[in-house]
Scaffold this active site. Structure first.
Site, short mmCIF file in Angstrom:
data_model
loop_
_atom_site.label_atom_id
_atom_site.label_comp_id
_atom_site.label_asym_id
_atom_site.label_seq_id
_atom_site.Cartn_x
_atom_site.Cartn_y
_atom_site.Cartn_z
N ASP A 55 -10.36 -0.85 11.61
CA ASP A 55 -9.39 0.01 11.04
C ASP A 55 -7.94 -0.36 12.23
OD1 ASP A 55 -7.25 1.83 10.91
OD2 ASP A 55 -7.82 1.91 8.68
N ILE A 56 -6.98 -0.87 12.20
CA ILE A 56 -5.66 -1.56 13.29
C ILE A 56 -5.34 0.76 13.39
CG2 ILE A 56 -5.31 -3.25 12.83
CD1 ILE A 56 -2.53 -1.56 11.77
N ASN A 87 -8.97 5.61 -1.19
CA ASN A 87 -7.88 6.32 -1.66
C ASN A 87 -7.31 5.13 -2.65
OD1 ASN A 87 -8.55 7.96 0.31
ND2 ASN A 87 -7.21 6.41 1.77
N VAL A 116 -1.94 -0.18 1.58
CA VAL A 116 -2.34 -1.35 1.04
C VAL A 116 -2.88 -1.56 -0.48
CG1 VAL A 116 -3.35 -3.08 1.47
CG2 VAL A 116 -1.83 -2.05 3.71
N HIS A 165 -9.74 -0.66 -0.54
CA HIS A 165 -10.40 -0.71 0.07
C HIS A 165 -11.28 0.21 0.66
CE1 HIS A 165 -6.22 0.28 1.54
NE2 HIS A 165 -6.55 0.80 2.31
N HIS A 219 -12.77 2.80 3.27
CA HIS A 219 -13.08 3.02 5.17
C HIS A 219 -14.27 3.64 4.70
CE1 HIS A 219 -9.22 3.51 5.55
NE2 HIS A 219 -8.11 3.54 3.62
#
Length: 113
Positions: free
Chosen positions: A29-30, A86, A95, A99, A101
């Protein structure tokens, strides 16, 4: 389609990829919220959890097994880790490509926020 994660998947946007197989991609993750914060995305574009169909069962399950494998490899399985997906803006999805996490490496409080 103008999907950030599809562009990462296709190599159009750089990411620190740490896992890839025929079903999913895992990358750092950024904006990490824990020492280990990896996003697992299906290679197939699925916008939200609401868009998952019975035909996607194996794909979504695969995200969890890939994340658990990485958690084990990084030594987090004994201490613990969190897996979060989420759905839509109010839940924090920014986004619109599902995805998962993987968060680990520090105590994670409950409720999360």
């Amino acid at each position: 389609m103008d999907c950030l994660f599809c562009k990462i998947r296709d190599g159009q946007i750089p990411a620190k990829v740490i896992y890839r197989d025929e079903v999913c991609l895992g990358f750092e993750d950024i904006n990490p919220q824990a020492p280990t914060h990896v996003l697992f995305i299906p290679l197939q574009h699925i916008a939200t959890v609401n868009d998952i169909t019975p035909a996607d069962r194996q794909t979504v399950g695969h995200l969890y097994t890939a994340a658990a494998q990485l958690a084990r490899e990084r030594g987090h399985s004994e201490q613990g880790y969190r897996l979060v997906m989420n759905c839509n803006r109010d839940a924090g999805q920014t986004v619109f490509h599902i995805h998962l996490h993987l968060l680990a490496g520090r105590p994670l409080m409950w409720p999360p926020g």
